[in-house]
Design an enzyme around this catalytic site. Structure first.
Site, PDB file in Angstrom:
ATOM      1  N   THR A 105      -4.475 -26.002   1.008  1.00 57.70           N
ATOM      2  CA  THR A 105      -3.035 -25.974   1.265  1.00 57.70           C
ATOM      3  C   THR A 105      -2.414 -27.314   0.840  1.00 57.70           C
ATOM      4  OG1 THR A 105      -3.482 -26.787   3.482  1.00 57.70           O
ATOM      5  CG2 THR A 105      -3.260 -24.415   3.236  1.00 57.70           C
ATOM      6  N   PRO A 127      -2.292 -20.007   0.260  1.00 60.27           N
ATOM      7  CA  PRO A 127      -2.532 -20.825   1.446  1.00 60.27           C
ATOM      8  C   PRO A 127      -3.053 -19.996   2.622  1.00 60.27           C
ATOM      9  CG  PRO A 127      -0.175 -20.461   1.141  1.00 60.27           C
ATOM     10  CD  PRO A 127      -0.865 -19.849  -0.037  1.00 60.27           C
ATOM     11  N   GLN A 128      -2.993 -18.672   2.508  1.00 61.58           N
ATOM     12  CA  GLN A 128      -3.514 -17.775   3.555  1.00 61.58           C
ATOM     13  C   GLN A 128      -4.365 -16.726   2.850  1.00 61.58           C
ATOM     14  OE1 GLN A 128      -4.812 -16.137   6.223  1.00 61.58           O
ATOM     15  NE2 GLN A 128      -3.036 -16.610   7.503  1.00 61.58           N
ATOM     16  N   HIS A 162      -3.638 -22.941  17.479  1.00 59.36           N
ATOM     17  CA  HIS A 162      -4.637 -23.347  16.479  1.00 59.36           C
ATOM     18  C   HIS A 162      -5.412 -24.532  17.036  1.00 59.36           C
ATOM     19  CE1 HIS A 162      -1.835 -21.150  13.869  1.00 59.36           C
ATOM     20  NE2 HIS A 162      -2.848 -20.991  13.042  1.00 59.36           N
ATOM     21  N   LYS A 166      -4.700 -29.268  13.970  1.00 57.52           N
ATOM     22  CA  LYS A 166      -3.594 -28.774  13.130  1.00 57.52           C
ATOM     23  C   LYS A 166      -2.273 -29.274  13.683  1.00 57.52           C
ATOM     24  CE  LYS A 166      -1.443 -24.541  11.317  1.00 57.52           C
ATOM     25  NZ  LYS A 166      -1.211 -25.001   9.944  1.00 57.52           N
ATOM     26  N   THR A 172       2.239 -19.095   8.371  1.00 53.79           N
ATOM     27  CA  THR A 172       2.261 -17.648   8.545  1.00 53.79           C
ATOM     28  C   THR A 172       3.297 -17.275   9.606  1.00 53.79           C
ATOM     29  OG1 THR A 172      -0.062 -17.557   7.936  1.00 53.79           O
ATOM     30  CG2 THR A 172       0.809 -15.653   9.115  1.00 53.79           C
TER      31      THR A 172
HETATM   32  P1  NAD Z   1     -12.497 -30.367   5.700  1.00 51.23           P
HETATM   33  O1  NAD Z   1     -11.942 -31.699   5.958  1.00 51.23           O
HETATM   34  O2  NAD Z   1     -13.572 -29.822   6.594  1.00 51.23           O
HETATM   35  O3  NAD Z   1     -13.092 -30.324   4.204  1.00 51.23           O
HETATM   36  C1  NAD Z   1     -12.439 -30.873   3.097  1.00 51.23           C
HETATM   37  C2  NAD Z   1     -13.493 -31.448   2.163  1.00 51.23           C
HETATM   38  O4  NAD Z   1     -12.902 -31.747   0.900  1.00 51.23           O
HETATM   39  C3  NAD Z   1     -14.126 -32.753   2.672  1.00 51.23           C
HETATM   40  O5  NAD Z   1     -15.534 -32.561   2.748  1.00 51.23           O
HETATM   41  C4  NAD Z   1     -13.753 -33.776   1.597  1.00 51.23           C
HETATM   42  O6  NAD Z   1     -14.785 -34.705   1.336  1.00 51.23           O
HETATM   43  C5  NAD Z   1     -13.540 -32.908   0.380  1.00 51.23           C
HETATM   44  N1  NAD Z   1     -12.709 -33.508  -0.673  1.00 51.23           N
HETATM   45  C6  NAD Z   1     -11.665 -34.357  -0.563  1.00 51.23           C
HETATM   46  N2  NAD Z   1     -11.182 -34.675  -1.770  1.00 51.23           N
HETATM   47  C7  NAD Z   1     -11.938 -34.021  -2.686  1.00 51.23           C
HETATM   48  C8  NAD Z   1     -11.936 -33.947  -4.101  1.00 51.23           C
HETATM   49  N3  NAD Z   1     -11.052 -34.613  -4.851  1.00 51.23           N
HETATM   50  N4  NAD Z   1     -12.856 -33.166  -4.709  1.00 51.23           N
HETATM   51  C9  NAD Z   1     -13.758 -32.489  -3.994  1.00 51.23           C
HETATM   52  N5  NAD Z   1     -13.816 -32.532  -2.640  1.00 51.23           N
HETATM   53  C10 NAD Z   1     -12.910 -33.275  -2.000  1.00 51.23           C
HETATM   54  O7  NAD Z   1     -11.244 -29.359   5.654  1.00 51.23           O
HETATM   55  P2  NAD Z   1     -11.253 -27.763   5.830  1.00 51.23           P
HETATM   56  O8  NAD Z   1     -11.020 -27.435   7.247  1.00 51.23           O
HETATM   57  O9  NAD Z   1     -12.436 -27.200   5.133  1.00 51.23           O
HETATM   58  O10 NAD Z   1      -9.910 -27.376   5.061  1.00 51.23           O
HETATM   59  C11 NAD Z   1      -9.784 -27.567   3.676  1.00 51.23           C
HETATM   60  C12 NAD Z   1      -8.463 -26.989   3.170  1.00 51.23           C
HETATM   61  O11 NAD Z   1      -8.467 -25.568   3.286  1.00 51.23           O
HETATM   62  C13 NAD Z   1      -7.208 -27.449   3.941  1.00 51.23           C
HETATM   63  O12 NAD Z   1      -6.173 -27.669   3.017  1.00 51.23           O
HETATM   64  C14 NAD Z   1      -6.900 -26.253   4.813  1.00 51.23           C
HETATM   65  O13 NAD Z   1      -5.534 -26.185   5.180  1.00 51.23           O
HETATM   66  C15 NAD Z   1      -7.263 -25.137   3.878  1.00 51.23           C
HETATM   67  N6  NAD Z   1      -7.463 -23.807   4.486  1.00 51.23           N
HETATM   68  C16 NAD Z   1      -6.993 -22.746   3.786  1.00 51.23           C
HETATM   69  C17 NAD Z   1      -7.202 -21.459   4.250  1.00 51.23           C
HETATM   70  C18 NAD Z   1      -6.730 -20.289   3.431  1.00 51.23           C
HETATM   71  O14 NAD Z   1      -6.799 -19.166   3.909  1.00 51.23           O
HETATM   72  N7  NAD Z   1      -6.249 -20.497   2.213  1.00 51.23           N
HETATM   73  C19 NAD Z   1      -7.898 -21.246   5.434  1.00 51.23           C
HETATM   74  C20 NAD Z   1      -8.378 -22.352   6.132  1.00 51.23           C
HETATM   75  C21 NAD Z   1      -8.158 -23.632   5.642  1.00 51.23           C
END
Ligand code: NAD
Length: 279
Positions: A105, A127-128, A162, A166, A172
């Site tokens: 996101t 994003p979802q 959440h 968050k 959503t």
């Molecule tokens: P997290 O912090 O557990 O994991 C993120 C990871 O990304 C970390 O391990 C970090 O080292 C790594 N990272 C940072 N910069 C990087 C780069 N340039 N290249 C590669 N890796 C890199 O976070 P999370 O809880 O896994 O969430 C990650 C993202 O997913 C957030 O933006 C969250 O909002 C999103 N998300 C989206 C959905 C969806 O349905 N689309 C659902 C849940 C979460």
């Protein structure tokens, strides 16, 4: 066959990345045993089911991707990193001509869509990724389009819970509120009640204790002006599997679009839903 589609997940050591990597293996697809992580590498190798994944810092991304492209032709990337990495990562995948699913996101969303559209690389951006949540969201939008004002005068109460990390209001919930507005309900985003206190999450929302660190519980309650009618819509998600499974579906959808040489290049989860079941 879909089993031949290699999927690289960045970052498998993140929470969502790991869930997606597990879903890839569970779906019988090929999980690429390399991934990119952010600065401050913790572990060189991580294990997802039977796959040993070599983790490399993003500073090595050019070399790693050269290797992946050579070893895994037709690879699709799933990106779950951080808002600060969204645009750079997308532009990097685009330069390398690799189709990708962007689940991360934040970042500059307009620039994201523009860079993909201009490039001719295929991508699903959402994003979802929870397919069923997106379907519900779309259904509310359709109801609002078809029956504007149908709930005029009704009072709305929105509660979303959440994990306490968050900080922002759920996107959503805001999208659903926009549909209720069209249905004639007067309600502002700032009236959305955010529940972030674990005790309250358990007692008030009924969140199971083991999911305090990863859940999305939403309740929308409507009451008629005379108090004689009430409606309640609820979607309660525990854990991350719904997003991980949606991501696998998005990757399969994308692989099909690449194969068909589709003219449209940028997709969202509604497109994926319209594409029907891929497995
Ligand atoms: P997290 O912090 O557990 O994991 C993120 C990871 O990304 C970390 O391990 C970090 O080292 C790594 N990272 C940072 N910069 C990087 C780069 N340039 N290249 C590669 N890796 C890199 O976070 P999370 O809880 O896994 O969430 C990650 C993202 O997913 C957030 O933006 C969250 O909002 C999103 N998300 C989206 C959905 C969806 O349905 N689309 C659902 C849940 C979460």
């Amino acid at each position: 066959a879909s089993a031949d589609i290699p999927i690289m997940v960045n970052d498998c050591s993140g929470k969502m990345g790991r869930a997606v990597a597990e879903a890839v293996v569970e779906a019988g697809l090929q999980l690429v045993p390399f991934c990119l992580t952010g600065p401050g590498l913790q572990q060189n190798v991580i294990h997802v089911k039977d796959v040993h994944i070599h983790v490399h810092e993003a500073s090595e991304k050019e070399v790693i991707l050269d290797k992946v492209i050579e070893m895994y032709p037709g690879v699709i990337i799933a990106d779950y990193t951080l808002p600060s990495a969204v645009n750079d990562n997308a532009e990097f995948y685009i330069r390398r001509g690799i189709p990708f699913v962007m689940g991360t996101t934040g970042g500059d969303r307009e620039r994201l869509v523009k860079s993909v559209s201009d490039s001719g690389v295929y991508a699903v951006i959402a994003p979802q990724m929870g397919k069923q949540v997106v379907a519900f969201q779309a259904a509310m939008e359709i109801m609002a389009e078809e029956f504007p004002g149908a709930f005029a005068g009704y009072k709305l109460k929105v509660t979303e819970s959440h994990q306490s990390s968050k900080v922002d209001t759920s996107g959503t919930a805001r999208a659903i509120v926009a549909s209720f507005n069209k249905l004639g309900v007067s309600f502002e985003d700032k009236e959305i009640e955010m529940v972030r206190n674990p005790q309250e999450q358990i007692s008030k929302m009924g969140v199971p204790e083991e999911h305090l660190k990863g859940h999305a519980f939403h309740t929308y309650s409507l009451t008629s002006p005379d108090g004689m009618v009430s409606f309640k819509f609820e979607h309660n998600v525990c854990g991350r599997s719904i997003y991980a499974q949606g991501t696998v579906d998005a990757a399969l959808f994308l692989a099909r679009k690449v194969q068909e040489k589709a003219t449209k290049k940028v997709y969202n989860m509604i497109d994926v839903l319209r594409g029907g079941s891929m497995r």
